[in-house]
Design a protein around this motif. Structure first.
Motif, PDB file in Angstrom:
ATOM      1  N   ILE A 225      -1.523   2.302 -13.105  1.00  0.00           N
ATOM      2  CA  ILE A 225      -1.390   1.237 -12.448  1.00  0.00           C
ATOM      3  C   ILE A 225       0.125   1.477 -11.767  1.00  0.00           C
ATOM      4  CG2 ILE A 225      -1.081  -0.504 -14.109  1.00  0.00           C
ATOM      5  CD1 ILE A 225      -2.683  -2.275 -11.945  1.00  0.00           C
ATOM      6  N   ALA A 226       0.966   1.809 -12.712  1.00  0.00           N
ATOM      7  CA  ALA A 226       2.181   1.933 -12.688  1.00  0.00           C
ATOM      8  C   ALA A 226       2.285   2.850 -11.489  1.00  0.00           C
ATOM      9  CB  ALA A 226       3.262   2.482 -13.669  1.00  0.00           C
ATOM     10  N   ASP A 227       1.785   4.040 -11.373  1.00  0.00           N
ATOM     11  CA  ASP A 227       1.805   4.675 -10.232  1.00  0.00           C
ATOM     12  C   ASP A 227       1.374   4.293  -8.917  1.00  0.00           C
ATOM     13  OD1 ASP A 227       2.178   7.171 -11.767  1.00  0.00           O
ATOM     14  OD2 ASP A 227       0.083   7.475 -12.126  1.00  0.00           O
ATOM     15  N   PHE A 228       0.430   3.280  -8.786  1.00  0.00           N
ATOM     16  CA  PHE A 228      -0.064   2.722  -7.691  1.00  0.00           C
ATOM     17  C   PHE A 228       1.264   1.800  -7.127  1.00  0.00           C
ATOM     18  CE2 PHE A 228      -4.691   2.737  -9.243  1.00  0.00           C
ATOM     19  CZ  PHE A 228      -4.754   4.001  -8.707  1.00  0.00           C
ATOM     20  N   ARG A 229       1.567   0.945  -8.146  1.00  0.00           N
ATOM     21  CA  ARG A 229       2.773   0.084  -8.086  1.00  0.00           C
ATOM     22  C   ARG A 229       4.114   1.113  -7.321  1.00  0.00           C
ATOM     23  NH1 ARG A 229       1.214  -2.933 -13.120  1.00  0.00           N
ATOM     24  NH2 ARG A 229       0.437  -4.895 -12.327  1.00  0.00           N
ATOM     25  N   ALA A 230       4.133   1.879  -7.851  1.00  0.00           N
ATOM     26  CA  ALA A 230       5.632   3.028  -7.452  1.00  0.00           C
ATOM     27  C   ALA A 230       5.260   3.414  -6.049  1.00  0.00           C
ATOM     28  CB  ALA A 230       5.959   4.004  -8.438  1.00  0.00           C
ATOM     29  N   PHE A 231       4.076   3.753  -5.657  1.00  0.00           N
ATOM     30  CA  PHE A 231       3.843   4.263  -4.176  1.00  0.00           C
ATOM     31  C   PHE A 231       3.812   2.998  -3.188  1.00  0.00           C
ATOM     32  CE2 PHE A 231       0.523   7.318  -6.195  1.00  0.00           C
ATOM     33  CZ  PHE A 231       1.368   8.320  -6.754  1.00  0.00           C
ATOM     34  N   ASN A 232       3.384   1.952  -3.744  1.00  0.00           N
ATOM     35  CA  ASN A 232       3.419   0.949  -2.678  1.00  0.00           C
ATOM     36  C   ASN A 232       4.817   0.311  -2.836  1.00  0.00           C
ATOM     37  OD1 ASN A 232       2.891  -2.460  -2.924  1.00  0.00           O
ATOM     38  ND2 ASN A 232       1.674  -1.462  -1.215  1.00  0.00           N
ATOM     39  N   ASP A 233       5.452   0.283  -3.462  1.00  0.00           N
ATOM     40  CA  ASP A 233       6.924  -0.158  -3.628  1.00  0.00           C
ATOM     41  C   ASP A 233       7.794   0.814  -2.708  1.00  0.00           C
ATOM     42  OD1 ASP A 233       6.813  -2.425  -5.459  1.00  0.00           O
ATOM     43  OD2 ASP A 233       7.545  -1.471  -7.196  1.00  0.00           O
ATOM     44  N   ALA A 234       7.416   2.146  -2.614  1.00  0.00           N
ATOM     45  CA  ALA A 234       8.011   3.021  -1.862  1.00  0.00           C
ATOM     46  C   ALA A 234       7.880   2.738  -0.400  1.00  0.00           C
ATOM     47  CB  ALA A 234       7.977   4.318  -2.439  1.00  0.00           C
ATOM     48  N   ALA A 235       6.635   2.498  -0.268  1.00  0.00           N
ATOM     49  CA  ALA A 235       6.381   2.374   1.401  1.00  0.00           C
ATOM     50  C   ALA A 235       5.059   1.497   1.549  1.00  0.00           C
ATOM     51  CB  ALA A 235       5.971   3.861   1.716  1.00  0.00           C
ATOM     52  N   PRO A 236       5.292   0.229   1.269  1.00  0.00           N
ATOM     53  CA  PRO A 236       4.198  -0.604   1.614  1.00  0.00           C
ATOM     54  C   PRO A 236       3.125  -0.574   2.891  1.00  0.00           C
ATOM     55  CG  PRO A 236       6.169  -1.798   1.619  1.00  0.00           C
ATOM     56  CD  PRO A 236       6.522  -0.226   1.122  1.00  0.00           C
ATOM     57  N   ASN A 237       3.978   0.017   3.972  1.00  0.00           N
ATOM     58  CA  ASN A 237       3.410  -0.016   5.196  1.00  0.00           C
ATOM     59  C   ASN A 237       2.416   1.262   5.321  1.00  0.00           C
ATOM     60  OD1 ASN A 237       3.224  -1.255   7.899  1.00  0.00           O
ATOM     61  ND2 ASN A 237       4.363   0.739   8.575  1.00  0.00           N
ATOM     62  N   ILE A 238       2.727   2.019   4.246  1.00  0.00           N
ATOM     63  CA  ILE A 238       1.935   3.582   4.210  1.00  0.00           C
ATOM     64  C   ILE A 238       0.803   3.551   3.232  1.00  0.00           C
ATOM     65  CG2 ILE A 238       2.266   5.866   3.942  1.00  0.00           C
ATOM     66  CD1 ILE A 238       5.036   5.554   5.405  1.00  0.00           C
ATOM     67  N   MET A 239       1.345   3.084   1.908  1.00  0.00           N
ATOM     68  CA  MET A 239       0.331   3.230   0.838  1.00  0.00           C
ATOM     69  C   MET A 239      -0.182   1.728   0.764  1.00  0.00           C
ATOM     70  SD  MET A 239      -0.625   2.404  -2.296  1.00  0.00           S
ATOM     71  CE  MET A 239      -1.830   2.935  -3.495  1.00  0.00           C
ATOM     72  N   PHE A 240      -1.253   1.566   1.435  1.00  0.00           N
ATOM     73  CA  PHE A 240      -1.756   0.294   1.375  1.00  0.00           C
ATOM     74  C   PHE A 240      -3.344   0.166   1.232  1.00  0.00           C
ATOM     75  CE2 PHE A 240      -1.597   1.908   5.928  1.00  0.00           C
ATOM     76  CZ  PHE A 240      -3.054   1.897   5.920  1.00  0.00           C
ATOM     77  N   ALA A 241      -3.848   1.027   0.789  1.00  0.00           N
ATOM     78  CA  ALA A 241      -5.201   1.383   0.289  1.00  0.00           C
ATOM     79  C   ALA A 241      -5.874   2.144  -0.575  1.00  0.00           C
ATOM     80  CB  ALA A 241      -5.867   1.509   1.904  1.00  0.00           C
ATOM     81  N   ILE A 242      -6.627   1.883  -1.288  1.00  0.00           N
ATOM     82  CA  ILE A 242      -7.275   2.474  -2.484  1.00  0.00           C
ATOM     83  C   ILE A 242      -8.924   2.722  -2.113  1.00  0.00           C
ATOM     84  CG2 ILE A 242      -8.206   2.607  -4.773  1.00  0.00           C
ATOM     85  CD1 ILE A 242      -5.498   0.989  -5.219  1.00  0.00           C
ATOM     86  N   GLU A 243      -9.197   4.081  -2.105  1.00  0.00           N
ATOM     87  CA  GLU A 243     -10.653   4.181  -2.058  1.00  0.00           C
ATOM     88  C   GLU A 243     -11.637   3.812  -3.185  1.00  0.00           C
ATOM     89  OE1 GLU A 243     -12.236   8.302  -0.143  1.00  0.00           O
ATOM     90  OE2 GLU A 243     -12.721   8.090  -2.389  1.00  0.00           O
ATOM     91  N   GLY A 244     -11.860   2.508  -3.149  1.00  0.00           N
ATOM     92  CA  GLY A 244     -12.587   2.016  -4.406  1.00  0.00           C
ATOM     93  C   GLY A 244     -14.013   1.924  -4.432  1.00  0.00           C
ATOM     94  N   MET A 245     -14.233   2.119  -3.034  1.00  0.00           N
ATOM     95  CA  MET A 245     -15.927   2.531  -2.979  1.00  0.00           C
ATOM     96  C   MET A 245     -16.288   3.853  -2.681  1.00  0.00           C
ATOM     97  SD  MET A 245     -17.130  -1.336  -1.066  1.00  0.00           S
ATOM     98  CE  MET A 245     -18.831  -0.731  -1.328  1.00  0.00           C
ATOM     99  N   VAL A 246     -16.420   4.836  -3.444  1.00  0.00           N
ATOM    100  CA  VAL A 246     -16.258   6.382  -3.373  1.00  0.00           C
ATOM    101  C   VAL A 246     -17.105   6.897  -2.597  1.00  0.00           C
ATOM    102  CG1 VAL A 246     -14.537   6.130  -5.456  1.00  0.00           C
ATOM    103  CG2 VAL A 246     -17.046   6.639  -5.932  1.00  0.00           C
ATOM    104  N   GLY A 247     -17.023   8.230  -2.197  1.00  0.00           N
ATOM    105  CA  GLY A 247     -18.042   8.737  -1.672  1.00  0.00           C
ATOM    106  C   GLY A 247     -18.900   9.677  -2.863  1.00  0.00           C
TER     107      GLY A 247
END
Length: 533
Positions: A225-247
């Motif tokens: 989850i620290a990775d998710f936070r770091a990605f979102n902190d770096a670029a919240p306008n770009i990393m704004f979604a997770i594929e939670g309902m997977v294929g």
């Protein structure tokens, strides 16, 4: 916070306004109407034969036909692996392998342009993205655009910088320009390199790119989850979604999540086909929302092939999984509008067409906010939560699977959970809170069933709920066709880990998988935030 259920006549719900009437000298406040527009359905994660792990028969033309002609999507990203391509868009073997970015430029984009110029799919939005093998992590879906189309220039530079591709595979003049810009440095090995890619997108495509975390828990240790936070902190306008309902829902292990069924590996399972990150009540997604982060949930097909020989993988785009994004513009969807819709969070995701429209909004005496929005109120204000949804006459369930014979099943929602969680301060990088993957405040506030909702004249099932604002919170929805306690599938309303479907006979196994999937349908909304001012 106190809660009181409020059921209103359906005609009133359909055009709900809430007036605060004080003394004779106090003006009335009226809630603004819902904006005009429509839901557009699509898929951000698809593969064609230009991905080596897709079947050779998975041609671009076939996937476009399945998505738009067979299953009625409005938009789709073609997102092949950012690896070498050995085939063209028709599946023909190339004389020599090429970087995917060149394959997109030479084969994928020209074919889409030719089809649309001839009038085929002219009213659909089709664009090229890619799925990147993120160093030390797993896959991430990326799109980067110049104007109304994918930037092949940007794709080439990204592939050079952030993969191990041999420089000799690129145009020599491009390589010389990249070396002049970056020196001999490339970013393709470490977690820091992965973060550098997010920063590169922010520097070069700040308003015209996205980076979606695909199947986040499929492989152990891929992300924290620290990775998710770091990605979102770096670029919240770009990393704004997770594929939670997977294929990959046609896999024997639903979603292709093949970790052993042990307590230690519980986060590596899917629950009703949904990644643990999103499916776990009070889990990682709720932890992120509990900081007020605008990180949304998505679903995709991750199509590579459906059934080939003795193997099955995933449904075709739009056949089983759909993302619905609200589009206020009329006519064919435009890329800029879709990107704005994705970023806004005004969207929901669904399996098996359980629903095909959702109005979920929170209203105070003088304002209203929908999914992705933030309703600002004063402590003690009444907040009315409105839930309205539709289901189609039937879904794409076939029996036997792939027979072309519809099962003629109308999906029916058994219950809808209204889920709430408290919102606090955003975790600071390096702090203990930055690694916390849970939100203990998250709970099911109310479980609605057919006994609660009413059918409107326009085909929506409607229910409202009233609460009193006392803290910063978010509200989100989860719905299913399953009962609260269904052996092997739900317990106390919570989804259970999907078990492997492993009949030895291929035909039996394929049908068992398909039956399993259509027996267990879910939808998830994105949240609406409530903030005290």
């Amino acid at each position: 916070m106190s809660y009181k259920k409020l059921l209103l006549p359906s005609a009133l719900v359909a055009a709900l306004t809430i007036a605060a009437c004080g003394g004779d000298n106090e003006p009335q406040s009226v809630v603004p109407p819902l904006p005009a527009g429509r839901w557009i359905a699509g898929d951000l994660h698809t593969h064609t034969t230009q991905s080596a792990d897709a079947d050779v028969s998975q041609t671009l033309d076939k996937i476009l036909s399945k998505a738009f002609t067979s299953y009625g999507l409005d938009w789709m990203a073609v997102s092949n692996h950012l690896r070498v391509s050995t085939r063209d868009e028709k599946g023909a073997t190339l004389a020599a392998s090429i970087p995917l970015s060149l394959g997109v430029e030479r084969y994928e984009i020209p074919r889409v342009k030719a089809l649309q110029a001839a009038g085929t799919y002219a009213d659909k939005l089709i664009f090229s993205g890619f799925e990147w093998d993120m160093p030390t992590h797993d896959h991430i879906g990326i799109g980067l655009f110049d104007g109304a189309a994918a930037s092949t220039k940007g794709m080439k530079e990204f592939e050079y910088l952030f993969t191990t591709r041999d420089p000799a595979m690129f145009d020599a003049a491009d390589v010389a320009a990249w070396k002049a810009k970056y020196g001999e440095t490339r970013y393709n090995k470490t977690a820091a390199d992965a973060l550098q890619a997010i920063n590169w997108l922010k520097q070069n495509y700040p308003d015209s790119s996205y980076a979606v975390i695909n199947h986040p828990s499929r492989n152990k240790g891929s992300y924290t989850i620290a990775d998710f936070r770091a990605f979102n902190d770096a670029a919240p306008n770009i990393m704004f979604a997770i594929e939670g309902m997977v294929g990959n829902q046609m896999e024997p292990d639903r979603g292709g999540y093949t970790a052993a069924y042990t307590d230690d590996n519980a986060p590596l399972r899917v629950y009703g086909g949904v990644d643990y990150v999103v499916a776990k009540l009070g889990g990682p997604w709720d932890a992120l929302l509990g900081e007020g982060r605008r990180i949304w949930n998505l679903t995709d097909s991750d199509t590579h092939f459906k059934i080939v020989g003795g193997n099955s993988s995933g449904y075709f785009p739009g056949e089983y999984a759909k993302n619905y994004v609200f589009n206020s513009a009329t006519g064919a969807p435009a890329l800029k509008d879709l990107l704005a819709g994705l970023r806004s969070g005004k969207m929901f995701s669904v399996y098996g067409d359980l629903i095909n429209a959702l109005d979920f909004n929170l209203a105070s005496k003088d304002d209203r906010k929908e999914m992705g929005g933030e309703l600002k109120v004063v402590a003690g204000d009444k907040v009315t939560i409105t839930i309205r949804f539709k289901s189609p006459a039937r879904n794409n369930y076939e029996k036997p699977v792939d027979s072309g014979t519809p099962a003629n099943v109308k999906p029916v929602v058994d219950h809808v959970d209204l889920i709430a969680g408290d919102v606090g301060a955003k975790a600071t990088p390096g702090s203990a809170a930055y690694s916390v993957a849970s939100n203990a405040s998250t709970r099911v506030v109310k479980r609605f069933t057919a006994a609660d909702w009413k059918l409107d004249a326009d085909g929506y099932y409607s229910v409202t709920y009233e609460t009193t604002a006392s803290k910063n919170q978010y509200f989100r929805l989860r719905g299913t066709n399953l009962g609260v306690d269904v052996a092997g599938l739900t317990s106390g309303g919570e989804p259970l880990a999907d078990q492997r479907t492993g009949a030895t006979d291929n035909t039996q196994r394929f049908n068992d998988i398909n039956d399993r999937n259509y027996r267990s349908l879910w939808f998830y909304s994105n949240p609406v935030f409530v903030s005290l001012r």
